[in-house]
Design an enzyme around this catalytic site. Structure first.
Site, short mmCIF file in Angstrom:
data_model
loop_
_atom_site.label_atom_id
_atom_site.label_comp_id
_atom_site.label_asym_id
_atom_site.label_seq_id
_atom_site.Cartn_x
_atom_site.Cartn_y
_atom_site.Cartn_z
N ASP A 1 48.48 62.65 31.37
CA ASP A 1 47.53 63.68 30.93
C ASP A 1 46.89 64.37 32.13
O ASP A 1 46.74 63.77 33.20
CB ASP A 1 46.46 63.02 30.06
CG ASP A 1 45.69 64.04 29.24
OD1 ASP A 1 46.12 65.21 29.16
OD2 ASP A 1 44.65 63.66 28.66
N ASN B 1 51.79 68.36 20.10
CA ASN B 1 51.87 69.43 21.10
C ASN B 1 52.42 70.74 20.52
O ASN B 1 52.31 71.80 21.15
CB ASN B 1 52.71 69.01 22.32
CG ASN B 1 52.01 68.00 23.21
OD1 ASN B 1 52.65 67.18 23.86
ND2 ASN B 1 50.68 68.04 23.24
C1 FPP Z 1 49.45 66.60 29.36
O1 FPP Z 1 48.70 67.46 30.17
C2 FPP Z 1 50.86 66.76 29.65
C3 FPP Z 1 51.78 67.24 28.78
C4 FPP Z 1 51.48 67.65 27.40
C5 FPP Z 1 53.19 67.41 29.18
C6 FPP Z 1 53.76 66.36 30.06
C7 FPP Z 1 54.99 66.89 30.66
C8 FPP Z 1 55.38 66.70 31.95
C9 FPP Z 1 54.67 65.85 32.90
C10 FPP Z 1 56.56 67.40 32.47
C11 FPP Z 1 57.91 67.03 31.97
C12 FPP Z 1 58.17 65.59 31.77
C13 FPP Z 1 59.28 64.91 32.14
C14 FPP Z 1 59.54 63.53 31.68
C15 FPP Z 1 60.28 65.54 33.02
P1 FPP Z 1 47.81 68.56 29.46
O2 FPP Z 1 48.55 69.83 29.44
O3 FPP Z 1 47.35 68.08 28.12
O4 FPP Z 1 46.60 68.64 30.46
P2 FPP Z 1 45.10 69.04 30.08
O5 FPP Z 1 44.59 68.01 29.13
O6 FPP Z 1 44.42 68.99 31.41
O7 FPP Z 1 45.14 70.43 29.50
#
Ligand code: FPP
Length: 246
Positions: free
Chosen positions: A25, A73
């Protein structure tokens, strides 16, 4: 020796968690703090997947499960969803060769339903290439939801009862677990969540029953090998009782 290696050297090699799961996250907030776009945050997050996978290989962690795209998501903007799908495809193209060379097997935890055909195809290529590897498993939670997984298992069992293959009395915890997405990995030893949120967010609801949990305030793109080793150190101080007495 750098600090990460110093911490690794202090770890008890007999108590390395077999299965580590991570809620990655904070990509968005990491980007905002740097005046970058959310996509740049996810790109930095994807680069960090490589760093932490290598850290697991160094320690001998056998299974790493990563929460990359949840069923919730889908509530994000179309633009962000599309860029996450493209990023996953690019990441798999770039790194699956390297994962293959280091004997890593990629597994998908979640549903193909609803994903664009191109993304399903990108994921499938990674799975096919690494299918016979046995050094370590990297399981990617993509289009994954814990409640959906449990409902799917219940439906599969109900169908077997309807067909007369099974009686309700035969449904045990072990049998139920065999109907989850990845039945061979149905216990998580250590669950890590980055970005300081104390939430499970519908992740592996069955598998984390007895997991140790480490939450760090660090945003995922900054979660370094050093911090990962510290999380393992923290895990090693915990006394796991599984509901019993030591
Ligand atoms: C949460 O951060 C992250 C995600 C919803 C996506 C995770 C994806 C990756 C790390 C990239 C691809 C993965 C792989 C396995 C190659 P957020 O967007 O919710 O952050 P925030 O809470 O700060 O907005």
């Amino acid at each position: 020796m750098d600090t990460a290696q110093q911490i690794a050297a202090l770890l008890d090699k007999e108590k390395i968690p077999g299965h580590v799961a991570i809620i990655m996250d904070g990509n968005g907030r990491w980007a905002e703090g740097r005046g970058k776009s959310r996509l740049e945050g996810h790109e930095a997050g994807a680069r960090n997947v490589k760093v932490i996978t290598e850290a697991c290989q160094e320690l001998g962690v056998r299974v790493l499960t990563l929460y990359a795209f949840s069923t919730e998501n889908w509530r994000r903007s179309k633009q962000e969803i599309d860029s996450l799908f493209q990023l996953m495809g690019r990441y798999l193209k770039q790194y699956s060769g390297q994962l293959h060379k280091t004997n890593v097997r990629l597994l998908h935890m979640g549903e193909n339903d609803g994903l664009p055909a191109k993304t399903v195809n990108d994921i499938q290529k990674g799975l096919d290439l690494t299918r016979n590897n046995y050094g370590m498993d990297v399981c990617v939670g993509f289009n994954y939801g814990g409640r959906r997984e449990i409902v799917r298992a219940a439906r599969r069992l109900a169908e077997k009862v309807r067909q007369g293959e099974l009686s309700p009395e035969e449904i045990t915890e072990d049998l139920f677990a065999e109907h989850l997405y990845l039945p061979m990995h149905n216990e998580v030893d250590l669950l890590i969540r980055t970005s300081g949120e104390y939430r499970i967010s519908n992740f592996m609801l069955w598998q984390i029953s007895y997991s140790e949990i480490v939450v760090t305030p660090t945003f995922w793109p900054d979660f370094s090998k050093e911090e990962f080793f510290k999380a393992i150190q923290e895990y090693q101080t915990r006394l796991r009782r599984f509901g019993g007495r030591p």
